[in-house]
Scaffold this motif. Sequence first.
Motif, PDB file in Angstrom:
ATOM      1  N   SER A  36       0.928  -1.291   0.100  1.00  0.00           N
ATOM      2  CA  SER A  36       0.011   0.002  -0.013  1.00  0.00           C
ATOM      3  C   SER A  36       0.838   1.092   0.108  1.00  0.00           C
ATOM      4  O   SER A  36       0.523   2.360  -0.765  1.00  0.00           O
ATOM      5  CB  SER A  36      -0.937  -0.014   1.318  1.00  0.00           C
ATOM      6  OG  SER A  36      -1.854  -1.289   1.205  1.00  0.00           O
ATOM      7  N   THR A  37       1.923   1.257   0.613  1.00  0.00           N
ATOM      8  CA  THR A  37       2.850   2.383   0.633  1.00  0.00           C
ATOM      9  C   THR A  37       3.458   2.549  -0.699  1.00  0.00           C
ATOM     10  O   THR A  37       4.002   3.697  -1.152  1.00  0.00           O
ATOM     11  CB  THR A  37       3.881   2.299   1.689  1.00  0.00           C
ATOM     12  OG1 THR A  37       3.359   2.038   3.137  1.00  0.00           O
ATOM     13  CG2 THR A  37       5.067   3.307   2.072  1.00  0.00           C
ATOM     14  N   MET A  38       4.027   1.365  -1.087  1.00  0.00           N
ATOM     15  CA  MET A  38       4.686   1.310  -2.444  1.00  0.00           C
ATOM     16  C   MET A  38       3.829   1.947  -3.535  1.00  0.00           C
ATOM     17  O   MET A  38       4.458   2.470  -4.573  1.00  0.00           O
ATOM     18  CB  MET A  38       5.566   0.132  -2.532  1.00  0.00           C
ATOM     19  CG  MET A  38       6.405  -0.098  -3.647  1.00  0.00           C
ATOM     20  SD  MET A  38       7.176  -1.536  -4.008  1.00  0.00           S
ATOM     21  CE  MET A  38       5.932  -2.602  -4.547  1.00  0.00           C
ATOM     22  N   LEU A  39       2.942   1.332  -3.818  1.00  0.00           N
ATOM     23  CA  LEU A  39       2.105   1.323  -5.130  1.00  0.00           C
ATOM     24  C   LEU A  39       1.513   2.635  -5.283  1.00  0.00           C
ATOM     25  O   LEU A  39       1.256   3.371  -4.340  1.00  0.00           O
ATOM     26  CB  LEU A  39       0.848   0.220  -5.079  1.00  0.00           C
ATOM     27  CG  LEU A  39       1.588  -1.260  -5.212  1.00  0.00           C
ATOM     28  CD1 LEU A  39       0.483  -2.316  -5.104  1.00  0.00           C
ATOM     29  CD2 LEU A  39       2.380  -1.395  -6.401  1.00  0.00           C
ATOM     30  N   PRO A  40       1.282   2.961  -6.508  1.00  0.00           N
ATOM     31  CA  PRO A  40       0.606   4.332  -6.798  1.00  0.00           C
ATOM     32  C   PRO A  40      -0.594   4.501  -5.809  1.00  0.00           C
ATOM     33  O   PRO A  40      -1.419   3.450  -5.805  1.00  0.00           O
ATOM     34  CB  PRO A  40       0.346   4.476  -8.457  1.00  0.00           C
ATOM     35  CG  PRO A  40       1.322   3.530  -8.806  1.00  0.00           C
ATOM     36  CD  PRO A  40       1.387   2.555  -7.786  1.00  0.00           C
ATOM     37  N   LYS A  41      -0.951   5.716  -5.577  1.00  0.00           N
ATOM     38  CA  LYS A  41      -2.362   5.914  -4.808  1.00  0.00           C
ATOM     39  C   LYS A  41      -3.787   5.536  -5.635  1.00  0.00           C
ATOM     40  O   LYS A  41      -4.753   5.274  -4.903  1.00  0.00           O
ATOM     41  CB  LYS A  41      -2.548   7.220  -4.108  1.00  0.00           C
ATOM     42  CG  LYS A  41      -2.668   8.364  -5.258  1.00  0.00           C
ATOM     43  CD  LYS A  41      -2.831   9.721  -4.609  1.00  0.00           C
ATOM     44  CE  LYS A  41      -2.757  10.590  -5.579  1.00  0.00           C
ATOM     45  NZ  LYS A  41      -1.468  11.519  -5.923  1.00  0.00           N
ATOM     46  N   GLU A  42      -3.658   5.347  -6.770  1.00  0.00           N
ATOM     47  CA  GLU A  42      -4.679   5.132  -7.738  1.00  0.00           C
ATOM     48  C   GLU A  42      -5.018   3.320  -7.715  1.00  0.00           C
ATOM     49  O   GLU A  42      -6.055   3.080  -7.949  1.00  0.00           O
ATOM     50  CB  GLU A  42      -4.665   5.407  -9.196  1.00  0.00           C
ATOM     51  CG  GLU A  42      -4.292   6.887  -9.384  1.00  0.00           C
ATOM     52  CD  GLU A  42      -3.073   7.510  -9.262  1.00  0.00           C
ATOM     53  OE1 GLU A  42      -2.917   8.694  -9.083  1.00  0.00           O
ATOM     54  OE2 GLU A  42      -1.935   6.575  -9.025  1.00  0.00           O
ATOM     55  N   TRP A  43      -4.030   2.682  -7.079  1.00  0.00           N
ATOM     56  CA  TRP A  43      -4.329   1.233  -6.896  1.00  0.00           C
ATOM     57  C   TRP A  43      -4.821   0.764  -5.909  1.00  0.00           C
ATOM     58  O   TRP A  43      -4.478   1.224  -4.791  1.00  0.00           O
ATOM     59  CB  TRP A  43      -2.736   0.552  -7.239  1.00  0.00           C
ATOM     60  CG  TRP A  43      -2.356   0.712  -8.606  1.00  0.00           C
ATOM     61  CD1 TRP A  43      -2.321   1.707  -9.482  1.00  0.00           C
ATOM     62  CD2 TRP A  43      -1.178  -0.077  -9.149  1.00  0.00           C
ATOM     63  NE1 TRP A  43      -1.684   1.162 -10.505  1.00  0.00           N
ATOM     64  CE2 TRP A  43      -0.963   0.273 -10.382  1.00  0.00           C
ATOM     65  CE3 TRP A  43      -0.666  -1.429  -8.535  1.00  0.00           C
ATOM     66  CZ2 TRP A  43      -0.213  -0.510 -11.255  1.00  0.00           C
ATOM     67  CZ3 TRP A  43       0.217  -2.092  -9.402  1.00  0.00           C
ATOM     68  CH2 TRP A  43       0.444  -1.669 -10.728  1.00  0.00           C
ATOM     69  N   THR A  44      -5.637  -0.029  -5.710  1.00  0.00           N
ATOM     70  CA  THR A  44      -6.266  -0.799  -4.560  1.00  0.00           C
ATOM     71  C   THR A  44      -5.631  -2.070  -4.477  1.00  0.00           C
ATOM     72  O   THR A  44      -5.433  -2.673  -5.394  1.00  0.00           O
ATOM     73  CB  THR A  44      -7.920  -0.709  -4.706  1.00  0.00           C
ATOM     74  OG1 THR A  44      -8.256  -1.448  -5.898  1.00  0.00           O
ATOM     75  CG2 THR A  44      -8.660   0.402  -4.843  1.00  0.00           C
ATOM     76  N   VAL A  45      -5.282  -2.440  -3.277  1.00  0.00           N
ATOM     77  CA  VAL A  45      -4.808  -3.606  -2.781  1.00  0.00           C
ATOM     78  C   VAL A  45      -5.930  -4.430  -2.074  1.00  0.00           C
ATOM     79  O   VAL A  45      -6.207  -4.121  -1.006  1.00  0.00           O
ATOM     80  CB  VAL A  45      -3.575  -3.636  -1.922  1.00  0.00           C
ATOM     81  CG1 VAL A  45      -2.932  -4.875  -1.651  1.00  0.00           C
ATOM     82  CG2 VAL A  45      -2.548  -2.621  -2.788  1.00  0.00           C
ATOM     83  N   ASP A  46      -6.433  -5.525  -2.553  1.00  0.00           N
ATOM     84  CA  ASP A  46      -7.472  -6.484  -1.924  1.00  0.00           C
ATOM     85  C   ASP A  46      -6.675  -7.545  -0.824  1.00  0.00           C
ATOM     86  O   ASP A  46      -5.795  -8.369  -1.387  1.00  0.00           O
ATOM     87  CB  ASP A  46      -7.887  -7.128  -2.968  1.00  0.00           C
ATOM     88  CG  ASP A  46      -9.041  -8.142  -2.461  1.00  0.00           C
ATOM     89  OD1 ASP A  46      -9.349  -8.285  -1.178  1.00  0.00           O
ATOM     90  OD2 ASP A  46      -9.609  -9.288  -3.243  1.00  0.00           O
TER      91      ASP A  46
END
Length: 132
Positions: A36-46
Amino acid sequence: MPNLKRYQTGKHLEAFVLLLLYQQPDHGGHLLSRLSTMLPKEWTVDSGRIYRLLRELEEDGCLTSSWVTEDNGAPTRQYQITPDGKSRLDAWAQEMEVKQASLATFLAKYHEITGLSSADDAATVSASQKQP
């Protein structure tokens, strides 16, 4: 504030999980936080998808796991990448290098043909999202 499109990480989640586990062994909850910290803010992590993926990668021989208890807390399953997992990570990196080159070629040609810069593209997308 612009209305950002949300993206699922599903297609490349495996690559990111393998990469982070290559960096250091980890348990699912902390891995989710790192993603969640590394990925772009537009991505959601399930979170459910992460745990399913960890089990699948372990079944495929790409990861091993062991139960770890730290500071009298609840035990957590810690995952480590295996040599097979490193091979799969290498394959992901090769695939992404090809995709990155293809995308760069497309964007360069797009900008050449349209005369728009990346900033122009962002403004156009933002304006189109505000229209009813």
